[in-house]
Motif scaffolding. Sequence first.
Motif, short mmCIF file in Angstrom:
data_model
loop_
_atom_site.label_atom_id
_atom_site.label_comp_id
_atom_site.label_asym_id
_atom_site.label_seq_id
_atom_site.Cartn_x
_atom_site.Cartn_y
_atom_site.Cartn_z
N SER A 99 35.16 46.68 37.00
CA SER A 99 34.43 46.12 38.14
C SER A 99 35.21 44.95 38.72
N PRO A 139 33.92 42.21 40.19
CA PRO A 139 33.40 40.91 39.76
C PRO A 139 33.95 40.48 38.40
N GLU A 140 34.08 41.42 37.46
CA GLU A 140 34.63 41.07 36.15
C GLU A 140 36.10 40.68 36.27
N GLU A 170 38.81 37.01 48.54
CA GLU A 170 38.46 35.90 47.66
C GLU A 170 39.30 34.66 47.92
N GLY A 229 28.29 43.49 49.79
CA GLY A 229 29.15 44.49 49.18
C GLY A 229 29.16 45.78 49.97
N ALA A 281 36.23 37.19 37.61
CA ALA A 281 35.78 36.23 36.59
C ALA A 281 36.93 35.95 35.60
N ARG A 316 25.56 32.59 48.91
CA ARG A 316 26.76 33.42 49.02
C ARG A 316 27.31 33.41 50.45
N ASN A 373 40.38 42.88 48.19
CA ASN A 373 39.44 42.01 47.50
C ASN A 373 40.04 40.66 47.12
#
Length: 229
Positions: A108, A110-111, A25, A185, A114, A161, A21
Amino acid sequence: MKPFVLIVEDEDALATLLEYNFGKEGYDTALAMDGEEALLLASERTPDLIVLDWMLPKLSGVEVCRRLRRRKETSKTPVIMLTARGDETDRITGLDFGADDYMIKPFSMPELFARTRALMRRAKPSLLEDIIRVGDIEVDSQAFRVKRDGESIHLGPTEFRLLDHFARHPGRVFSREQLLDAVWGRDVYVEARTVDVHIGRLRKALKKTGKPDPIRTVRSAGYAFEAVD
């Protein structure tokens, strides 16, 4: 230059997931499976951010963090500590030993990203460019704005996206399956042909008279996004 993230995690499945991941990114990564290896890798190349598990072989994550803070090169490197220990006392201990943030497993992705971006913005804002430019197209990933030749373009969330993912990897060919993983996803079932529909919408939105199509169809392979002027 890509931000460099050192991942320190001894659980194989989670280590693989984190590497995948972070790479997706746009980060460079290195993986350490124990505390001693983490210190060695950090001395060989100074990370821009460290994702550090608490429970590690040889040296605990807390001890690794303490030693990193004593080194000049890593004294201010952002550290996100991962742990299954959720007690307030444990969180305070981790933060007191130099961690900048603390996430309890399971968490998660995404968290995590972030929080990663928030720490990176404070520590090394120059490494996180919110505006990506590929040819005559400009993508602002924070403001969710797209421009071509200076003119604003409205995109739906899925098309945005897709474009954001393409813009981070210009010239690279992605199969439909790879785009499904990156944009929708892995846990969401979507038919591969759905990608073609959204690619068509994205092409239509980006279309500009006298300008070539920045999205290239690669027969039997997928799609690529290329700089055009």
